[in-house]
Design a protein around this motif. Structure first.
Motif, PDB file in Angstrom:
ATOM      1  N   ASP A   4       0.802  -1.220   0.000  1.00 50.59           N
ATOM      2  CA  ASP A   4       0.000   0.000   0.000  1.00 50.59           C
ATOM      3  C   ASP A   4       0.836   1.271   0.000  1.00 50.59           C
ATOM      4  O   ASP A   4       0.392   2.321   0.445  1.00 50.59           O
ATOM      5  N   GLY A   5       2.076   1.182  -0.480  1.00 53.20           N
ATOM      6  CA  GLY A   5       2.928   2.372  -0.528  1.00 53.20           C
ATOM      7  C   GLY A   5       4.393   2.008  -0.381  1.00 53.20           C
ATOM      8  O   GLY A   5       4.884   1.075  -1.017  1.00 53.20           O
TER       9      GLY A   5
ATOM     10  N   ARG B 185       2.346   6.889   1.715  1.00 54.83           N
ATOM     11  CA  ARG B 185       1.180   6.397   0.975  1.00 54.83           C
ATOM     12  C   ARG B 185       0.583   7.518   0.150  1.00 54.83           C
ATOM     13  O   ARG B 185       0.439   8.647   0.621  1.00 54.83           O
ATOM     14  N   ILE B 186       0.221   7.196  -1.099  1.00 55.10           N
ATOM     15  CA  ILE B 186      -0.486   8.137  -1.971  1.00 55.10           C
ATOM     16  C   ILE B 186      -1.971   7.903  -1.790  1.00 55.10           C
ATOM     17  O   ILE B 186      -2.467   6.783  -1.947  1.00 55.10           O
ATOM     18  N   ASP B 187      -2.697   8.968  -1.433  1.00 52.83           N
ATOM     19  CA  ASP B 187      -4.114   8.869  -1.134  1.00 52.83           C
ATOM     20  C   ASP B 187      -4.953   9.418  -2.280  1.00 52.83           C
ATOM     21  O   ASP B 187      -4.712  10.540  -2.750  1.00 52.83           O
TER      22      ASP B 187
ATOM     23  N   ALA C 224      -2.309  14.470  -6.993  1.00 49.76           N
ATOM     24  CA  ALA C 224      -1.924  13.343  -6.150  1.00 49.76           C
ATOM     25  C   ALA C 224      -1.590  13.882  -4.768  1.00 49.76           C
ATOM     26  O   ALA C 224      -0.925  14.914  -4.642  1.00 49.76           O
ATOM     27  N   GLU C 225      -2.078  13.209  -3.747  1.00 50.66           N
ATOM     28  CA  GLU C 225      -1.764  13.563  -2.371  1.00 50.66           C
ATOM     29  C   GLU C 225      -0.996  12.415  -1.738  1.00 50.66           C
ATOM     30  O   GLU C 225      -1.403  11.251  -1.852  1.00 50.66           O
ATOM     31  N   VAL C 226       0.086  12.751  -1.102  1.00 47.50           N
ATOM     32  CA  VAL C 226       0.924  11.720  -0.498  1.00 47.50           C
ATOM     33  C   VAL C 226       1.269  12.162   0.915  1.00 47.50           C
ATOM     34  O   VAL C 226       1.449  13.350   1.188  1.00 47.50           O
TER      35      VAL C 226
ATOM     36  N   ALA D 172       7.860  13.533  -2.764  1.00 43.24           N
ATOM     37  CA  ALA D 172       7.884  13.884  -4.188  1.00 43.24           C
ATOM     38  C   ALA D 172       8.420  12.724  -5.019  1.00 43.24           C
ATOM     39  O   ALA D 172       7.950  12.480  -6.143  1.00 43.24           O
ATOM     40  N   GLU D 173       9.387  11.987  -4.492  1.00 42.01           N
ATOM     41  CA  GLU D 173       9.932  10.842  -5.205  1.00 42.01           C
ATOM     42  C   GLU D 173       8.884   9.745  -5.341  1.00 42.01           C
ATOM     43  O   GLU D 173       8.804   9.062  -6.373  1.00 42.01           O
ATOM     44  N   ALA D 174       8.053   9.551  -4.304  1.00 43.07           N
ATOM     45  CA  ALA D 174       6.987   8.555  -4.380  1.00 43.07           C
ATOM     46  C   ALA D 174       6.013   8.897  -5.501  1.00 43.07           C
ATOM     47  O   ALA D 174       5.571   8.009  -6.249  1.00 43.07           O
TER      48      ALA D 174
END
Length: 282
Positions: A165-166, A249-251, A258-260, A217-219
């Motif tokens: 999940d991330g 985790r990106i939500d 994109a929100e992480v 930001a890398e995710a």
């Protein structure tokens, strides 16, 4: 404050090696990934201006605030154009506001710094950025000190470990030292364990706020390789300490945003980032 600087390939290579994400490391002429300009434009202070905490003494560029503890609290970055390794840019920096207030832990001051990066050759605005810095009162003198860190710590490996999940975000003292060197950050809370615990009152070494934000930001870059980031809003809400478990985790991503988030295992938020996305151009 205005200066002409080069997007340096050396620190970029250092960050690429540190993140060890399996993607090509940008070389001369390549596009910089989002927020990598934080290392590509290192600014080392001369030794004679260093203060007790390792940062330059205030009163030159930053205002002479008498609060000793400093925290990178967040900001916003808008990418108007492409940053490429080896290019020359004009960096324009100014303090746009200083707000003093009383917080739950005592006095604090919020300093907002505006930074503009302009292409030196074409005079095009490439990046517009606001950074929020918080200065706080000194911590109460600790009645006892945490146990010393072990002399030998197994290396953490790549800091972003994929999970279902991330990603798991893992840190060790070597990672913090390498990021301090790559980003020209001499703040002692990131490498000087006695100072971090006995002077500033932390339970251990503090993971850099910019490193936590860069990992977020890398995710997004790993999850959306075919999209470009046009704007980032980021916030650091609580410190992460070296070696403590944390999860990225990106939500609820959409085609345009994109929100992480970076959280502790109990769900406590440490940092968050919202990205506005667009189709990448070659």
């Amino acid at each position: 404050m205005t200066s002409t600087e080069t997007l340096d390939a050396g620190p970029v290579a250092a960050l690429g090696a540190l993140l060890d994400s399996g993607t090509p490391v940008p070389a001369a002429g390549d596009l910089l990934p989002p927020l990598w300009h934080w290392v590509a434009l290192p600014r080392w202070p001369v030794s004679s201006v260093i203060g007790v905490d390792g940062h330059p003494r205030r009163g030159d560029f930053l205002p002479p605030i008498d609060l000793p503890r400093r925290m990178f609290a967040g900001g916003e970055v808008t990418f108007h154009g492409d940053l490429r390794v080896g290019a020359e840019v004009v960096r324009e920096s100014e303090v746009v506001s200083v707000e003093e207030k009383d917080g739950r832990s005592g006095r604090l001051a919020v300093v907002k710094v505006l930074i503009r990066l302009v292409d030196k050759e074409r005079d095009d605005l490439l990046v517009e950025e606001r950074q929020d810095l918080i200065y706080r009162d000194a911590a109460p003198a600790p009645s006892s000190f945490p146990d010393p860190e072990p002399a030998v710590v197994d290396p953490a490996g790549a800091p972003l470990v994929p999970e279902a999940d991330g990603w798991r975000f893992v840190t060790d003292p070597t990672l913090l030292m390498r990021f301090s060197a790559a980003s020209a950050n001499p703040h002692r809370i990131h490498y000087d364990w006695p100072y971090a615990t006995r002077v500033e009152g932390y339970p251990g070494l503090v993971v850099h706020g910019p490193l936590s934000t860069l990992v977020l930001a890398e995710a997004i870059r790993l999850a959306h390789p075919d999209q470009a980031v046009r704007r980032l809003r980021h916030r650091n809400t609580a410190p992460l300490f070296c070696g403590d478990p944390a999860h990225v985790r990106i939500d609820a991503p959409t085609p345009d945003t994109a929100e992480v988030a970076l959280r502790r295992p109990d769900g406590t938020a440490l940092a968050g980032l919202t990205a506005e996305l667009a189709t990448a151009t070659p």
